[in-house]
Design a protein around this motif. Structure first.
Motif, PDB file in Angstrom:
ATOM      1  N   PHE A   1       0.822  -1.215   0.000  1.00 23.36           N
ATOM      2  CA  PHE A   1       0.000   0.000   0.000  1.00 23.36           C
ATOM      3  C   PHE A   1       0.855   1.263   0.000  1.00 23.36           C
TER       4      PHE A   1
ATOM      5  N   GLU B   1      -3.219   4.967   0.772  1.00 17.99           N
ATOM      6  CA  GLU B   1      -4.114   3.793   0.766  1.00 17.99           C
ATOM      7  C   GLU B   1      -4.250   3.209   2.166  1.00 17.99           C
TER       8      GLU B   1
ATOM      9  N   HIS C   1      -7.611   2.803   4.498  1.00 18.34           N
ATOM     10  CA  HIS C   1      -8.134   1.570   5.119  1.00 18.34           C
ATOM     11  C   HIS C   1      -8.327   1.776   6.615  1.00 18.34           C
TER      12      HIS C   1
ATOM     13  N   ARG D   1     -11.441   3.850   7.284  1.00 18.70           N
ATOM     14  CA  ARG D   1     -12.674   3.071   7.041  1.00 18.70           C
ATOM     15  C   ARG D   1     -12.951   2.091   8.176  1.00 18.70           C
ATOM     16  N   LEU D   2     -11.864   1.577   8.766  1.00 20.85           N
ATOM     17  CA  LEU D   2     -12.032   0.609   9.857  1.00 20.85           C
ATOM     18  C   LEU D   2     -12.278   1.304  11.200  1.00 20.85           C
TER      19      LEU D   2
ATOM     20  N   CYS E   1       0.402  -5.373   9.022  1.00 24.40           N
ATOM     21  CA  CYS E   1      -0.165  -5.426   7.673  1.00 24.40           C
ATOM     22  C   CYS E   1       0.884  -5.050   6.625  1.00 24.40           C
TER      23      CYS E   1
ATOM     24  N   PRO F   1      -4.819  -8.109   3.114  1.00 18.79           N
ATOM     25  CA  PRO F   1      -4.384  -7.085   4.069  1.00 18.79           C
ATOM     26  C   PRO F   1      -4.839  -7.411   5.493  1.00 18.79           C
TER      27      PRO F   1
END
Ligand code: AMP
Ligand code: ZN
Ligand code: FE
Ligand code: FE
Length: 286
Positions: free
Chosen positions: A17, A21, A25, A28-29, A243, A251
């Protein structure tokens, strides 16, 4: 509840990533804080800081160093680093050059094994200063010499396999000192993977600040054992997914959620080590 992931890699080392990016992520999490810990690199930290800031997340500048103590390999995470610290940048550059030479040696070995991989293809694919074995694995797959990254590690790249080349490592004591002098907090990464339990007391003696109790590859039992060890030695507790994007399958971000209270304790320790740049420590009253 607020959560953090304090162990993440981007394409500035062997993750896939970009910092943007990865931050996307994380946002969003629902993470409150992320730390970037690329191998022997802090290069992605500026971009990751900006991306986290834009997404309303806290960012912690870090790195992951490969070290050794009495022939035991361990990984050291440094957090709250001054990414402009000259000694840190000089040492990191040295280990990046060690990594690049190791790639050349591994490719030479592959060529001697009649695998005509071109070193340029590995560097082109890695496209970073801190290349590692996952890049060689991916280049082997891309060139059609292996079907999967796992096959590449199993046949050629794992320790004691024919194309494996040992990596020169810094001493763990120097690693802890390097992180401290850059204003950082030093944490032993994934002790459950390196079987480093016996050396924890010696590292505590040398100033180790914490251990990574929560990690994707730690079982619940392992996490509990390391929480007890942390308690016994008065160590800070950290955790992260490690990750690497798509480098190792899917991922892992989101698989480990460290309660934010641990970030506050880390921050307090880092704050004691180094007055914030430009700030003058207030004189004590008594
Ligand atoms: P290096 O720093 O070049 O020694 O490479 C270490 C990286 O390779 C780490 O991200 C490891 O998780 C990864 N790695 C080590 N062994 C394996 C394996 N058997 N299969 C896949 N990845 C591995
Ligand atoms: Zn890695
Ligand atoms: Fe590691
Ligand atoms: Fe890692």
């Amino acid at each position: 509840m607020k959560f953090a992931d304090l162990h993440l890699h981007t394409f500035f080392s062997d993750g896939t990533f970009s910092p943007e990016e990865l931050a996307g992520h994380g946002a969003r999490l629902g993470f409150a804080a992320l730390a970037l810990t690329d191998h022997d690199s802090v290069e992605g930290c500026a971009r990751m800081a900006a991306a986290c800031d834009a997404a309303g997340m806290e960012f912690i500048a870090g790195t992951e160093l490969t070290a050794e103590y009495n022939d035991t390999e361990l990984h050291l995470l440094g957090y709250f680093l001054d990414t402009q610290n000259q000694k840190l940048l000089t040492e990191i550059a040295k280990f990046q050059s060690v990594r690049q030479n190791r790639i050349r040696e591994m490719v030479t070995r592959l060529n001697e094994l009649n695998v005509p991989l071109e070193v340029g293809s590995v560097f082109a694919l890695a496209n970073c200063k801190s290349p590692g074995r996952p890049h060689v694995a991916r280049a082997l797959v891309k060139a059609g010499f292996c079907r999967t990254n796992d096959e590449a590690f199993e046949r050629f790249l794992k320790k004691n396999r024919p194309a494996w080349v040992p990596k020169a490592k810094m001493s763990a004591l120097e690693g802890v000192e390097l992180i401290h002098q850059a204003g950082g907090v030093a944490v032993m990464a994934h002790p459950g993977l390196n079987r480093t339990d016996e050396i924890i007391p010696a590292l505590v003696e040398a100033g180790l600040d914490g251990i990574e109790c929560f990690h994707t590859k730690h079982s619940t039992n392992a996490a509990e054992r390391y929480l007890e060890i942390a308690d016994k030695h008065h160590l800070l507790v950290t955790g992260g997914s490690d990750c690497h994007g798509f480098s190792k399958g899917k991922p892992l971000i989101g698989t480990v959620k460290l309660p934010y209270e641990h970030v506050e304790k880390l921050k307090a320790k880092a704050g004691k080590r180094k007055p914030r740049s430009g700030a003058v420590a207030a004189p004590s009253r008594n």
